[in-house]
Design a protein around this motif. Structure first.
Motif, PDB file in Angstrom:
ATOM      1  N   ALA A  77      -5.082 -18.990  62.292  1.00 19.06           N
ATOM      2  CA  ALA A  77      -6.173 -18.360  62.953  1.00 19.06           C
ATOM      3  C   ALA A  77      -6.908 -17.196  61.627  1.00 19.06           C
ATOM      4  O   ALA A  77      -8.310 -17.359  61.409  1.00 19.06           O
ATOM      5  CB  ALA A  77      -6.039 -17.401  64.093  1.00 19.06           C
ATOM      6  N   LEU A  78      -6.008 -16.817  60.910  1.00 18.08           N
ATOM      7  CA  LEU A  78      -6.427 -15.995  59.657  1.00 18.08           C
ATOM      8  C   LEU A  78      -7.235 -16.712  58.702  1.00 18.08           C
ATOM      9  O   LEU A  78      -8.035 -16.525  58.184  1.00 18.08           O
ATOM     10  CB  LEU A  78      -4.979 -15.095  59.053  1.00 18.08           C
ATOM     11  CG  LEU A  78      -5.608 -14.277  57.903  1.00 18.08           C
ATOM     12  CD1 LEU A  78      -6.309 -13.080  58.303  1.00 18.08           C
ATOM     13  CD2 LEU A  78      -4.124 -13.665  57.476  1.00 18.08           C
ATOM     14  N   ARG A  79      -6.593 -17.926  58.630  1.00 20.20           N
ATOM     15  CA  ARG A  79      -7.004 -18.898  57.547  1.00 20.20           C
ATOM     16  C   ARG A  79      -8.292 -19.259  58.069  1.00 20.20           C
ATOM     17  O   ARG A  79      -9.391 -19.144  57.028  1.00 20.20           O
ATOM     18  CB  ARG A  79      -6.179 -20.198  57.419  1.00 20.20           C
ATOM     19  CG  ARG A  79      -6.457 -21.144  56.545  1.00 20.20           C
ATOM     20  CD  ARG A  79      -5.596 -22.351  56.730  1.00 20.20           C
ATOM     21  NE  ARG A  79      -5.757 -23.650  55.900  1.00 20.20           N
ATOM     22  CZ  ARG A  79      -5.974 -24.804  56.392  1.00 20.20           C
ATOM     23  NH1 ARG A  79      -5.234 -25.095  57.451  1.00 20.20           N
ATOM     24  NH2 ARG A  79      -5.928 -25.741  55.537  1.00 20.20           N
ATOM     25  N   HIS A  80      -8.648 -19.564  59.179  1.00 23.66           N
ATOM     26  CA  HIS A  80      -9.891 -19.969  59.634  1.00 23.66           C
ATOM     27  C   HIS A  80     -11.053 -18.811  59.648  1.00 23.66           C
ATOM     28  O   HIS A  80     -12.122 -18.916  59.143  1.00 23.66           O
ATOM     29  CB  HIS A  80      -9.892 -20.289  61.144  1.00 23.66           C
ATOM     30  CG  HIS A  80     -11.072 -20.819  61.708  1.00 23.66           C
ATOM     31  ND1 HIS A  80     -11.617 -20.457  63.125  1.00 23.66           N
ATOM     32  CD2 HIS A  80     -12.132 -21.565  61.209  1.00 23.66           C
ATOM     33  CE1 HIS A  80     -12.715 -21.152  63.354  1.00 23.66           C
ATOM     34  NE2 HIS A  80     -13.249 -21.774  62.289  1.00 23.66           N
ATOM     35  N   GLY A  81     -10.457 -17.602  59.909  1.00 20.27           N
ATOM     36  CA  GLY A  81     -11.453 -16.321  59.623  1.00 20.27           C
ATOM     37  C   GLY A  81     -11.613 -15.943  58.163  1.00 20.27           C
ATOM     38  O   GLY A  81     -13.043 -15.515  58.163  1.00 20.27           O
ATOM     39  N   ILE A  82     -10.756 -16.075  57.380  1.00 23.18           N
ATOM     40  CA  ILE A  82     -11.083 -16.083  56.156  1.00 23.18           C
ATOM     41  C   ILE A  82     -12.181 -16.992  55.585  1.00 23.18           C
ATOM     42  O   ILE A  82     -13.187 -16.587  54.581  1.00 23.18           O
ATOM     43  CB  ILE A  82      -9.977 -16.108  55.170  1.00 23.18           C
ATOM     44  CG1 ILE A  82      -8.952 -14.963  55.406  1.00 23.18           C
ATOM     45  CG2 ILE A  82     -10.264 -15.954  53.695  1.00 23.18           C
ATOM     46  CD1 ILE A  82      -7.673 -14.934  54.781  1.00 23.18           C
ATOM     47  N   SER A  83     -11.999 -18.261  55.841  1.00 22.64           N
ATOM     48  CA  SER A  83     -13.169 -19.140  55.405  1.00 22.64           C
ATOM     49  C   SER A  83     -14.382 -18.951  55.955  1.00 22.64           C
ATOM     50  O   SER A  83     -15.410 -19.029  55.176  1.00 22.64           O
ATOM     51  CB  SER A  83     -12.597 -20.730  56.028  1.00 22.64           C
ATOM     52  OG  SER A  83     -11.430 -20.865  55.357  1.00 22.64           O
ATOM     53  N   LYS A  84     -14.630 -18.751  57.275  1.00 23.95           N
ATOM     54  CA  LYS A  84     -15.999 -18.014  57.790  1.00 23.95           C
ATOM     55  C   LYS A  84     -16.467 -17.000  57.289  1.00 23.95           C
ATOM     56  O   LYS A  84     -17.731 -16.697  56.924  1.00 23.95           O
ATOM     57  CB  LYS A  84     -15.708 -17.976  59.368  1.00 23.95           C
ATOM     58  CG  LYS A  84     -15.532 -19.203  60.253  1.00 23.95           C
ATOM     59  CD  LYS A  84     -15.255 -18.874  61.441  1.00 23.95           C
ATOM     60  CE  LYS A  84     -16.220 -18.360  62.430  1.00 23.95           C
ATOM     61  NZ  LYS A  84     -16.000 -18.221  63.702  1.00 23.95           N
ATOM     62  N   ALA A  85     -15.605 -15.980  56.656  1.00 21.87           N
ATOM     63  CA  ALA A  85     -15.964 -14.904  56.194  1.00 21.87           C
ATOM     64  C   ALA A  85     -16.350 -15.077  54.635  1.00 21.87           C
ATOM     65  O   ALA A  85     -17.544 -14.440  54.188  1.00 21.87           O
ATOM     66  CB  ALA A  85     -14.917 -13.680  56.100  1.00 21.87           C
ATOM     67  N   LEU A  86     -15.892 -16.093  53.958  1.00 20.15           N
ATOM     68  CA  LEU A  86     -16.220 -16.395  52.871  1.00 20.15           C
ATOM     69  C   LEU A  86     -17.559 -17.033  52.708  1.00 20.15           C
ATOM     70  O   LEU A  86     -18.442 -16.833  51.788  1.00 20.15           O
ATOM     71  CB  LEU A  86     -15.423 -17.253  52.092  1.00 20.15           C
ATOM     72  CG  LEU A  86     -13.767 -16.697  51.658  1.00 20.15           C
ATOM     73  CD1 LEU A  86     -12.892 -17.521  51.300  1.00 20.15           C
ATOM     74  CD2 LEU A  86     -14.392 -15.753  50.355  1.00 20.15           C
ATOM     75  N   VAL A  87     -17.842 -17.658  53.902  1.00 20.77           N
ATOM     76  CA  VAL A  87     -19.285 -18.369  53.961  1.00 20.77           C
ATOM     77  C   VAL A  87     -20.144 -17.299  53.865  1.00 20.77           C
ATOM     78  O   VAL A  87     -21.448 -17.534  53.623  1.00 20.77           O
ATOM     79  CB  VAL A  87     -19.108 -19.714  54.866  1.00 20.77           C
ATOM     80  CG1 VAL A  87     -20.767 -20.076  55.220  1.00 20.77           C
ATOM     81  CG2 VAL A  87     -18.230 -20.719  54.513  1.00 20.77           C
ATOM     82  N   ALA A  88     -19.953 -16.579  55.148  1.00 20.02           N
ATOM     83  CA  ALA A  88     -20.907 -15.600  55.322  1.00 20.02           C
ATOM     84  C   ALA A  88     -21.129 -14.566  54.091  1.00 20.02           C
ATOM     85  O   ALA A  88     -22.322 -14.098  53.920  1.00 20.02           O
ATOM     86  CB  ALA A  88     -20.367 -14.400  56.296  1.00 20.02           C
ATOM     87  N   PHE A  89     -19.986 -14.263  53.201  1.00 17.71           N
ATOM     88  CA  PHE A  89     -20.101 -13.380  51.981  1.00 17.71           C
ATOM     89  C   PHE A  89     -21.020 -14.463  50.991  1.00 17.71           C
ATOM     90  O   PHE A  89     -21.891 -13.651  50.289  1.00 17.71           O
ATOM     91  CB  PHE A  89     -18.908 -13.609  51.263  1.00 17.71           C
ATOM     92  CG  PHE A  89     -18.623 -12.688  50.255  1.00 17.71           C
ATOM     93  CD1 PHE A  89     -18.796 -11.031  50.226  1.00 17.71           C
ATOM     94  CD2 PHE A  89     -18.167 -13.247  48.950  1.00 17.71           C
ATOM     95  CE1 PHE A  89     -18.736 -10.572  48.990  1.00 17.71           C
ATOM     96  CE2 PHE A  89     -18.121 -12.341  47.909  1.00 17.71           C
ATOM     97  CZ  PHE A  89     -18.299 -11.005  47.815  1.00 17.71           C
ATOM     98  N   ASP A  90     -21.089 -15.810  50.710  1.00 19.76           N
ATOM     99  CA  ASP A  90     -21.583 -16.421  49.749  1.00 19.76           C
ATOM    100  C   ASP A  90     -21.757 -17.885  50.451  1.00 19.76           C
ATOM    101  O   ASP A  90     -20.795 -18.637  50.611  1.00 19.76           O
ATOM    102  CB  ASP A  90     -20.950 -16.423  48.487  1.00 19.76           C
ATOM    103  CG  ASP A  90     -21.697 -17.066  47.489  1.00 19.76           C
ATOM    104  OD1 ASP A  90     -22.832 -17.748  47.844  1.00 19.76           O
ATOM    105  OD2 ASP A  90     -21.352 -17.218  46.011  1.00 19.76           O
ATOM    106  N   GLU A  91     -23.162 -18.247  50.767  1.00 20.42           N
ATOM    107  CA  GLU A  91     -23.341 -19.444  51.422  1.00 20.42           C
ATOM    108  C   GLU A  91     -22.958 -20.725  50.473  1.00 20.42           C
ATOM    109  O   GLU A  91     -22.586 -21.784  50.999  1.00 20.42           O
ATOM    110  CB  GLU A  91     -24.645 -19.657  51.605  1.00 20.42           C
ATOM    111  CG  GLU A  91     -25.219 -20.828  52.619  1.00 20.42           C
ATOM    112  CD  GLU A  91     -24.485 -20.723  54.117  1.00 20.42           C
ATOM    113  OE1 GLU A  91     -24.027 -21.589  54.489  1.00 20.42           O
ATOM    114  OE2 GLU A  91     -24.429 -19.564  54.640  1.00 20.42           O
TER     115      GLU A  91
END
Length: 129
Positions: A77-91
């Motif tokens: 779940a943490l891995r999934h959340g980090i991935s989504k946050a990175l995309v929000a950080f930089d598309e």
């Protein structure tokens, strides 16, 4: 750039992730990643995978809270959340993470038990007499 928030999920686990520019520190439930996962090196590698693919392991700080399930589900779940946050950080990171399947929520959960069955699918043993 301000803080970025994302939610990751796996089985019954949920991870709330806040990502911000920094020096590469990861805190989960008030502990460092090493304290939280102890000697589970493969789980640490799974959590770090999106950061290593995007080469952000030394340039962003992550604060996360996880709840539900066990260590394995929480780590995913943490891995999934980090991935989504990175995309929000930089598309631009979407092109790197999407082919690896890191933005897809792994929806496999335990099947419920049905009435008349011993488990989800196991029937009682047949008796002719």
């Amino acid at each position: 750039m301000a803080k970025v928030y994302a939610t990751g999920k796996r089985k019954t686990s949920v991870a709330k992730v806040w990502l911000q520019p920094g020096s590469g520190q990861i805190f989960v439930n008030g502990m460092t990643l090493d304290q939280w996962l102890g000697g589970l090196e493969t789980k640490k590698m799974r959590v770090m995978e999106p950061l290593l693919l995007t080469k952000q392991d030394k340039s962003v700080d992550i604060v996360a809270t996880t709840l539900g399930g066990g260590y394995s589900g929480q780590a995913d779940a943490l891995r999934h959340g980090i991935s989504k946050a990175l995309v929000a950080f930089d598309e631009d990171f979407r092109a790197i993470l999407k082919p690896k399947g890191l933005l897809t929520r792994d929806s496999r959960v335990v099947e419920r038990k049905k009435y008349g069955k011993k488990k989800a699918r196991r029937s009682p043993q047949f008796s002719k007499r």
